[in-house]
Design an enzyme around this catalytic site. Structure first.
Site, PDB file in Angstrom:
ATOM      1  N   THR A 142       4.955   0.721  -7.353  1.00 18.34           N
ATOM      2  CA  THR A 142       4.449   0.310  -6.063  1.00 18.34           C
ATOM      3  C   THR A 142       5.484  -0.671  -5.569  1.00 18.34           C
ATOM      4  O   THR A 142       6.184  -1.250  -6.383  1.00 18.34           O
ATOM      5  CB  THR A 142       3.105  -0.422  -6.279  1.00 18.34           C
ATOM      6  OG1 THR A 142       2.141   0.529  -6.682  1.00 18.34           O
ATOM      7  CG2 THR A 142       2.616  -1.107  -5.034  1.00 18.34           C
ATOM      8  N   ARG A 196      -6.632  11.087  -5.705  1.00 21.09           N
ATOM      9  CA  ARG A 196      -6.711   9.864  -6.516  1.00 21.09           C
ATOM     10  C   ARG A 196      -6.219   8.654  -5.716  1.00 21.09           C
ATOM     11  O   ARG A 196      -5.186   8.708  -5.053  1.00 21.09           O
ATOM     12  CB  ARG A 196      -5.865  10.057  -7.774  1.00 21.09           C
ATOM     13  CG  ARG A 196      -5.795   8.839  -8.687  1.00 21.09           C
ATOM     14  CD  ARG A 196      -4.566   8.018  -8.428  1.00 21.09           C
ATOM     15  NE  ARG A 196      -4.459   6.917  -9.381  1.00 21.09           N
ATOM     16  CZ  ARG A 196      -3.630   5.885  -9.242  1.00 21.09           C
ATOM     17  NH1 ARG A 196      -2.833   5.829  -8.203  1.00 21.09           N
ATOM     18  NH2 ARG A 196      -3.593   4.940 -10.128  1.00 21.09           N
ATOM     19  N   VAL A 197      -6.956   7.561  -5.771  1.00 23.77           N
ATOM     20  CA  VAL A 197      -6.534   6.304  -5.158  1.00 23.77           C
ATOM     21  C   VAL A 197      -6.525   5.234  -6.242  1.00 23.77           C
ATOM     22  O   VAL A 197      -7.489   5.127  -7.012  1.00 23.77           O
ATOM     23  CB  VAL A 197      -7.490   5.893  -4.011  1.00 23.77           C
ATOM     24  CG1 VAL A 197      -7.090   4.537  -3.436  1.00 23.77           C
ATOM     25  CG2 VAL A 197      -7.485   6.956  -2.917  1.00 23.77           C
ATOM     26  N   GLY A 198      -5.448   4.468  -6.317  1.00 21.12           N
ATOM     27  CA  GLY A 198      -5.351   3.412  -7.329  1.00 21.12           C
ATOM     28  C   GLY A 198      -5.808   2.071  -6.779  1.00 21.12           C
ATOM     29  O   GLY A 198      -6.727   1.975  -5.968  1.00 21.12           O
ATOM     30  N   ASP A 199      -5.135   1.007  -7.221  1.00 22.43           N
ATOM     31  CA  ASP A 199      -5.516  -0.353  -6.828  1.00 22.43           C
ATOM     32  C   ASP A 199      -4.840  -0.815  -5.540  1.00 22.43           C
ATOM     33  O   ASP A 199      -5.313  -1.751  -4.888  1.00 22.43           O
ATOM     34  CB  ASP A 199      -5.120  -1.340  -7.925  1.00 22.43           C
ATOM     35  CG  ASP A 199      -3.612  -1.294  -8.168  1.00 22.43           C
ATOM     36  OD1 ASP A 199      -3.103  -0.189  -8.457  1.00 22.43           O
ATOM     37  OD2 ASP A 199      -2.944  -2.333  -8.047  1.00 22.43           O
ATOM     38  N   THR A 240       1.160  -4.621  -9.320  1.00 19.61           N
ATOM     39  CA  THR A 240       1.645  -3.265  -9.581  1.00 19.61           C
ATOM     40  C   THR A 240       1.260  -2.886 -10.997  1.00 19.61           C
ATOM     41  O   THR A 240       1.113  -3.748 -11.861  1.00 19.61           O
ATOM     42  CB  THR A 240       3.171  -3.164  -9.366  1.00 19.61           C
ATOM     43  OG1 THR A 240       3.648  -1.918  -9.884  1.00 19.61           O
ATOM     44  CG2 THR A 240       3.928  -4.280 -10.041  1.00 19.61           C
ATOM     45  N   GLY A 241       1.110  -1.591 -11.236  1.00 19.47           N
ATOM     46  CA  GLY A 241       0.730  -1.117 -12.561  1.00 19.47           C
ATOM     47  C   GLY A 241      -0.282   0.003 -12.456  1.00 19.47           C
ATOM     48  O   GLY A 241      -0.480   0.570 -11.385  1.00 19.47           O
ATOM     49  N   GLY A 300      -3.390   1.613 -11.707  1.00 26.30           N
ATOM     50  CA  GLY A 300      -4.481   1.169 -10.851  1.00 26.30           C
ATOM     51  C   GLY A 300      -5.854   1.241 -11.486  1.00 26.30           C
ATOM     52  O   GLY A 300      -6.713   0.379 -11.251  1.00 26.30           O
TER      53      GLY A 300
HETATM   54  N1  ASP Z   1      -0.682   0.453  -8.785  1.00 25.61           N
HETATM   55  C1  ASP Z   1      -0.208   1.743  -8.357  1.00 25.61           C
HETATM   56  C2  ASP Z   1      -1.315   2.746  -8.474  1.00 25.61           C
HETATM   57  O1  ASP Z   1      -2.055   2.727  -9.447  1.00 25.61           O
HETATM   58  C3  ASP Z   1       0.968   2.221  -9.093  1.00 25.61           C
HETATM   59  C4  ASP Z   1       1.943   1.160  -9.524  1.00 25.61           C
HETATM   60  O2  ASP Z   1       1.866   0.010  -9.126  1.00 25.61           O
HETATM   61  O3  ASP Z   1       2.842   1.465 -10.316  1.00 25.61           O
HETATM   62  O4  ASP Z   1      -1.389   3.600  -7.646  1.00 25.61           O
END
Ligand code: ASP
Length: 312
Positions: free
Chosen positions: A191, A219-222, A241-242, A244
């Site tokens: 992200t 799909r929706v993350g954080d 980031t990471g 989600g």
């Molecule tokens: N946080 C983002 C998601 O889960 C991906 C990322 O930050 O690497 O969509």
């Protein structure tokens, strides 16, 4: 509403995603500098911090090395790109989009949503809103995204686990794309994000992502979820980031903000946030408060700060 006297050093801090390559840090440097120019040009505008965050993230969205805007990962069908983005400031502006397709700057669409009665638009509604507000049709797919997709499919074929803690079958058994899986799918995520402090102690955050792969369609993350992937309030701004699915369970950005509000030193708050996670889960954070800024991650994560002249 007007400002009190300037008493902070303007600052823009950006990241290119946890797990992204450190050698791509120059992209973060360019984004932070662009954001700082915007911040300083905006003078004492109440929108300055938010505009700067949007500008910084727009630069990262245009950089095909990062998984946001141009360069976003392909979904498992090898064709679809669904992007999420969000903006927020400490003066009450809030906007986000989820699962938006075929726009160049999802973060600018998110900023547009902040001017509507809503905070989050998704899917077709987000796309139609983007077009109505002047975003032209744009294909964010790149050759590099196609190569990564082929690698992902090859790993799937070899039976390599694509996401920590999940069987590959979790994705293939629940397949919801309109076309059959053509085995080819790494597990790229990432992200991009920016946190901003203006001279008056206002804060803003912006974030944008192509999401994680593998993932089911829709799909929706954080990243577009307030309090999870981003938060800005009176104590500062936080971008996350990471993976989600893990981050949302901790409402990570809001928790870090609340620790800052309680007086915890910024570096300690970031580390405490990271410590909530199993080390096998990729997580990274950036944050700014009235005096400090910081970066914390459990994988390599390119980041850069650009700072204006100090307060008088
Ligand atoms: N946080 C983002 C998601 O889960 C991906 C990322 O930050 O690497 O969509």
């Amino acid at each position: 509403m007007s400002h009190s006297a300037p008493n902070c050093t303007p600052l823009v801090l950006t990241h290119g995603g946890v797990g992204a390559r450190p050698k791509d840090r120059d992209g973060c440097v360019a984004a932070s500098q662009a954001g700082l120019h915007c911040l300083l040009d905006a003078g004492d505008s109440l929108q300055a911090a938010l505009q700067a965050a949007v500008q910084a993230v727009s630069v990262l969205e245009d950089d095909p090395r990062f998984n946001a805007g141009t360069g976003s990962v392909l979904r498992m069908d090898g064709v679809t790109i669904e992007m999420d983005a969000a903006v927020m400031d400490s003066l009450g502006k809030l906007g986000a989009v989820a699962g938006v397709r075929r726009v160049r700057h999802p973060v600018q669409v998110a900023a547009g949503v902040a001017a509507t009665p809503h905070w989050l638009l998704c899917g077709e509604g987000a796309l139609r809103f983007a077009r109505a507000s002047g975003s032209a049709d744009y294909d964010p797919a790149t050759l590099q995204a196609n190569i990564k997709h082929q690698e992902l499919l090859a790993q799937l074929q070899r039976g390599k686990r694509l996401r920590h803690g999940e069987e590959n079958a979790s994705f293939t058994d629940h397949w919801n794309y309109p076309v059959a899986l053509a085995i080819k799918p790494g597990a790229p995520c990432d992200t991009v994000g920016a946190v901003v402090r203006d001279a008056y102690g206002n804060f803003a955050v912006a974030a944008s992502t192509g999401g994680c792969t593998p993932s089911l369609l829709g799909r929706v993350g954080d990243t577009p979820i307030i309090g999870a992937g981003f938060y800005a309030g009176p104590a500062g701004a936080v971008a996350v980031t990471g993976i989600g699915e893990h981050i949302v369970r901790h409402l990570l950005a809001f928790r870090v903000h609340e620790w800052l509000a309680g007086g915890m030193p910024l570096d300690a708050a970031l580390q405490r946030g990271l410590d909530l996670f199993d080390p096998a889960i990729d997580v990274g954070l950036i944050a700014v408060n009235a005096r400090d800024s910081g970066v914390c991650s459990n994988r390599e994560m390119p980041s850069a700060a650009a700072q204006g002249p100090g307060a008088p």
